[in-house]
Motif scaffolding. Structure first.
Motif, short mmCIF file in Angstrom:
data_model
loop_
_atom_site.label_atom_id
_atom_site.label_comp_id
_atom_site.label_asym_id
_atom_site.label_seq_id
_atom_site.Cartn_x
_atom_site.Cartn_y
_atom_site.Cartn_z
N VAL A 489 62.82 132.46 95.75
CA VAL A 489 63.88 133.25 95.09
C VAL A 489 64.02 132.93 93.60
CG1 VAL A 489 66.30 133.99 95.12
CG2 VAL A 489 65.14 133.41 97.27
N PHE A 490 64.18 131.67 93.25
CA PHE A 490 64.44 131.30 91.85
C PHE A 490 63.22 130.66 91.19
CE2 PHE A 490 68.55 130.93 94.07
CZ PHE A 490 69.28 131.88 93.36
N VAL A 491 63.15 130.83 89.87
CA VAL A 491 62.20 130.07 89.04
C VAL A 491 63.01 129.05 88.26
CG1 VAL A 491 60.54 131.95 88.89
CG2 VAL A 491 62.36 131.78 87.18
N PRO A 492 62.36 128.02 87.70
CA PRO A 492 63.12 126.95 87.01
C PRO A 492 64.08 127.44 85.93
CG PRO A 492 60.85 126.27 87.35
CD PRO A 492 60.93 127.70 87.78
N THR A 493 63.69 128.48 85.16
CA THR A 493 64.58 128.95 84.10
C THR A 493 65.83 129.61 84.68
OG1 THR A 493 63.28 131.00 83.97
CG2 THR A 493 62.75 129.24 82.40
N ASP A 494 65.72 130.18 85.89
CA ASP A 494 66.91 130.75 86.55
C ASP A 494 67.94 129.66 86.82
OD1 ASP A 494 65.62 133.21 86.61
OD2 ASP A 494 64.84 132.91 88.64
N ILE A 495 67.46 128.55 87.36
CA ILE A 495 68.34 127.42 87.69
C ILE A 495 69.02 126.88 86.44
CG2 ILE A 495 68.42 125.10 88.67
CD1 ILE A 495 67.88 127.35 90.71
N THR A 496 68.25 126.83 85.33
CA THR A 496 68.81 126.35 84.06
C THR A 496 69.92 127.29 83.58
OG1 THR A 496 66.68 125.37 83.46
CG2 THR A 496 68.26 125.75 81.68
N TYR A 497 69.66 128.59 83.68
CA TYR A 497 70.67 129.57 83.24
C TYR A 497 71.94 129.47 84.08
CZ TYR A 497 73.04 134.02 82.58
OH TYR A 497 74.01 134.97 82.33
N LEU A 498 71.79 129.37 85.41
CA LEU A 498 72.94 129.35 86.32
C LEU A 498 73.71 128.02 86.27
CD1 LEU A 498 71.33 131.08 89.43
CD2 LEU A 498 73.17 132.02 88.01
N CYS A 499 73.05 126.99 85.75
CA CYS A 499 73.65 125.64 85.68
C CYS A 499 74.00 125.10 87.06
CB CYS A 499 74.92 125.66 84.81
SG CYS A 499 74.60 126.18 83.11
N MET A 500 73.21 125.50 88.03
CA MET A 500 73.39 124.96 89.38
C MET A 500 72.12 125.22 90.18
SD MET A 500 75.96 127.66 91.27
CE MET A 500 77.34 126.91 90.45
N THR A 501 71.94 124.43 91.23
CA THR A 501 70.74 124.53 92.04
C THR A 501 70.92 125.54 93.16
OG1 THR A 501 71.44 122.82 93.59
CG2 THR A 501 70.26 122.10 91.60
N ALA A 502 69.80 125.85 93.82
CA ALA A 502 69.86 126.75 94.97
C ALA A 502 70.70 126.15 96.08
CB ALA A 502 68.44 127.04 95.46
N ASP A 503 70.68 124.83 96.21
CA ASP A 503 71.50 124.17 97.24
C ASP A 503 72.98 124.35 96.95
OD1 ASP A 503 69.28 123.32 98.63
OD2 ASP A 503 69.18 121.37 97.61
N ASP A 504 73.34 124.30 95.68
CA ASP A 504 74.74 124.51 95.31
C ASP A 504 75.20 125.92 95.70
OD1 ASP A 504 74.89 121.96 94.22
OD2 ASP A 504 74.27 122.66 92.23
N LEU A 505 74.35 126.89 95.43
CA LEU A 505 74.68 128.28 95.79
C LEU A 505 74.81 128.42 97.30
CD1 LEU A 505 72.32 130.22 93.35
CD2 LEU A 505 74.82 130.17 93.27
N HIS A 506 73.90 127.77 98.00
CA HIS A 506 73.91 127.85 99.47
C HIS A 506 75.18 127.23 100.04
CE1 HIS A 506 72.22 128.13 103.49
NE2 HIS A 506 72.60 126.86 103.69
N LEU A 507 75.64 126.14 99.46
CA LEU A 507 76.86 125.50 99.93
C LEU A 507 78.08 126.38 99.65
CD1 LEU A 507 76.23 121.80 98.85
CD2 LEU A 507 76.32 122.70 101.20
N PHE A 508 78.02 127.09 98.53
CA PHE A 508 79.14 127.99 98.18
C PHE A 508 79.21 129.17 99.15
CE2 PHE A 508 80.23 131.89 95.72
CZ PHE A 508 81.60 131.70 95.69
N ASN A 509 78.04 129.82 99.38
CA ASN A 509 77.97 130.94 100.33
C ASN A 509 76.53 131.07 100.79
OD1 ASN A 509 77.81 133.48 101.63
ND2 ASN A 509 79.53 134.27 100.43
N SER A 510 76.29 130.80 102.06
CA SER A 510 74.92 130.79 102.59
C SER A 510 74.27 132.17 102.56
CB SER A 510 74.92 130.25 104.02
OG SER A 510 75.70 131.09 104.87
N ARG A 511 75.09 133.24 102.38
CA ARG A 511 74.53 134.59 102.35
C ARG A 511 74.27 135.10 100.94
NH1 ARG A 511 77.45 138.16 107.11
NH2 ARG A 511 76.95 136.74 108.83
N LEU A 512 74.62 134.32 99.95
CA LEU A 512 74.47 134.77 98.56
C LEU A 512 72.99 134.82 98.14
CD1 LEU A 512 75.89 135.66 96.00
CD2 LEU A 512 76.13 133.25 95.35
N ILE A 513 72.26 133.80 98.50
CA ILE A 513 70.84 133.76 98.11
C ILE A 513 70.06 134.92 98.72
CG2 ILE A 513 68.70 132.44 98.30
CD1 ILE A 513 70.27 129.93 97.80
#
Length: 608
Positions: A489-513
């Motif tokens: 789903v994400f490339v490294p620059t995406d994570i830098t822009y969002l200022c959070m990891t895919a795991d952080d997003l998953h913890l917030f809402n598992s259906r968001l990714i």
């Protein structure tokens, strides 16, 4: 090896190599490609050089796909025979075949004056020639076998090679007796015999032609003459033959540097023409260009294909859906059914991290722009290509559409099935099927008005190469983005822009990714489809005076580039590495548009 790659990349390199080495390197390379599985399909895809059925010519009791052939002097070692059958030629001359090997190191290449001098005939000899011809599993065009040597040697060669010959060619010698020709004819088992003669020796032969039992005359080239002089010499010889009412097919070798030269020879009465050393300098697209000029007349009588409107509506629906997607992505971004799946409203996402919504908006905007571009290109191909019966335009639409339809199955990788996407798929499918069924009569091969190797034509090769690179790049980019969307789903620059990891997003809402992955994979699928459309237009549609092609490429790219680049600046996602592919794509687009404009919009310049 089409002209757009030959003149821009390979020719400058090859012409710095020793002539024989360069020739064998490229011929062996082409033959290798044509011999591998799907190799012939690759050649056809890149060059689209098949000849129109309207160009067929019946001579010597056999059918020639076109009246343009290749002289055996271009490929005396028979290393490119298999490949040349797919490069638009209607027949090939094989040889000269001699009993013994004749070394070809005396081949001289004059790059400045664009002339090749053959000090003497080159031949691989009897044994190797038979091995090469016996390994040719499939013959797609007639073969003219040129045999050289004493008459006794020619008799022997005839017995050895007759099975491979559709027509036998021998060189005229003043010491040949009429009985020699008669004996040779008896060995041919009703196959035709052509006698080759130089223009300077023609006068000596004119009075004897009625007594000779030959089936055709081939006017040889004079390697001491320039191309234009050779052409005029052939024209004079044809007129001489017509003046004494020689009722035999006339073939010419050489003197053809551009399509206009071949047209002149056909107009004077040549039945078949063979390209010679000029082919090396004019490029491998020369036979195709000649065939397309000849096709120009026959194509004028073709009726319009009415089923084109269904393909046009197919493209219009995609364009309209792209505009609606653009509106949503610039406003609410997340639709009610997205919120239902997420079990969360957009306000909650903004409160957690507002960059997430910007990130989703940027994916959906780029998808929207790509859809608008793709829809416009489909509409143009339908109206200007399929409507006029061109097979290549129909093939381009079918390939792009089918790939686009298959993209829906990417949801298996990211787990979120967008019901609106599915509904859109069901609306488009009947339109596509209706168009597919009703446009089957669109079988016309391309035609062209390009007669000369003028400046605009040379510029167009740079422009065509740029769009081929752009089309390939977009296609590869679409594949990569589709895979990313269905996997990481994400490339490294995406994570830098969002200022959070895919795991952080998953913890917030598992259906968001999965929702983000759906947007990303959808964009990748659309980009792949549009990339293929651009690539196929660049490969198959660039012809002098085709204004609609230029406008299709010029306008069609604007929505995709605007949404793909400006959106990033609007949301502050301006990482150079992330945007580098878009910058490079825009660079090739600009180069392509500039260098194609004179050729497609204006045509031939007033002065060459």
């Amino acid at each position: 090896m089409p002209d757009w790659s030959y003149h821009t990349i390979f020719k400058p390199i090859l012409h710095r190599l020793p002539p024989v080495f360069g020739r064998e390197f490229i011929h062996r390379g082409m033959n290798t490609i044509s011999s591998i599985p799907f190799g012939e399909k690759v050649i056809e895809f890149l060059g689209h050089m098949e000849t129109s059925p309207a160009l067929k010519k019946e001579l010597f009791g056999i059918s020639f796909p076109s009246a343009v052939g290749l002289s055996g002097k271009i490929d005396p070692c028979l290393t490119g025979t298999k490949a040349f059958q797919h490069l638009g030629f209607g027949f090939l001359e094989i040889g000269p075949i001699t009993k013994e090997t004749i070394n070809g190191k005396d081949l001289r290449l004059d790059r400045r004056n664009e002339q090749i001098t053959f000090i003497k005939s080159e031949s691989i000899g009897l044994i190797e020639a038979e091995q090469k011809l016996s390994s040719l599993k499939e013959r797609k065009v007639p073969l003219l076998l040129r045999l050289e040597g004493t008459m006794a040697e020619i008799y022997s060669l005839t017995e050895s090679f007759l099975a491979y010959a559709d027509v036998v060619v021998i060189k005229y010698k003043p010491d040949y007796e009429f009985q020699d020709i008669k004996t040779l004819k008896s060995l041919l088992n009703n196959k035709s015999l052509i006698l080759t003669i130089s223009n300077k020796d023609l006068q000596h032969l004119l009075q004897q032609i009625p007594r000779l039992e030959i089936d055709g005359i081939m006017l040889e080239e004079d390697f001491h003459k320039e191309s234009s002089q050779q052409l005029q010499s052939h024209i004079q010889s044809i007129r001489q033959l017509n003046a004494v009412e020689v009722d035999l097919p006339i073939l010419t070798v050489g003197g053809i540097k551009e399509p206009q030269d071949a047209i002149e020879l056909f107009t004077e009465g040549a039945s078949l023409v063979l390209l010679n050393f000029e082919y090396v300098f004019s490029g491998p697209g020369l036979p195709k260009r000649i065939n397309e000029v000849i096709s120009q007349t026959s194509n004028k009588m073709v009726t319009k294909i009415e089923g084109w409107i269904w393909y046009y509506l197919f493209g219009f629906c995609i364009l309209l859906a792209g505009l609606l997607t653009l509106i949503f992505s610039m406003t609410k971004v997340i639709l009610p059914y997205d919120e239902l799946f997420l079990q969360m409203v957009r306000g909650e996402i903004i409160e957690f991290n507002s960059l997430i919504l910007n990130f989703m908006a940027h994916d959906r905007m780029t998808l929207a722009g790509t859809m608008v571009s793709g829809g416009f290109i489909y509409m143009q191909l339908s109206k200007h290509g399929i409507r006029n019966g061109f097979h290549w335009a129909r093939k381009a639409v079918n390939v792009g559409a089918i790939i686009g339809f298959l993209g829906i199955f990417l949801f298996i990788g990211y787990g979120y099935f967008d019901w609106l996407h599915g509904l859109f798929w069901l609306i488009l499918l009947p339109l596509f099927i209706k168009g597919f069924l009703q446009t089957k009569p669109a079988s016309l091969t391309p035609s062209s008005i390009n007669l000369t190797n003028h400046t605009y034509w040379r510029w167009s090769l740079i422009g065509q190469l740029s769009f081929v690179i752009l089309g390939f790049s977009l296609t590869i980019g679409g594949i990569v983005i589709s895979i990313i969307g269905a996997t990481t789903v994400f490339v490294p620059t995406d994570i830098t822009y969002l200022c959070m990891t895919a795991d952080d997003l998953h913890l917030f809402n598992s259906r968001l990714i999965p929702v983000i992955a759906h947007d990303r994979a959808g964009f990748g699928s659309a980009l792949l489809s549009v990339g293929l459309l651009v690539l196929m237009i660049a490969l198959w549609g660039i012809r002098e005076g085709e204004r609609w092609i230029w406008w299709t490429l010029f306008i069609g790219a604007i929505p995709a580039f605007l949404s793909g680049i400006i959106t990033h600046y609007v949301i502050g996602y301006t990482d150079f590495i992330h945007l580098l592919p878009a910058y490079l794509a825009f660079f090739f687009y600009v180069i392509g548009i500039i260098f194609l404009a004179p050729f497609l919009l204006k045509g031939q310049p007033s002065k060459r």
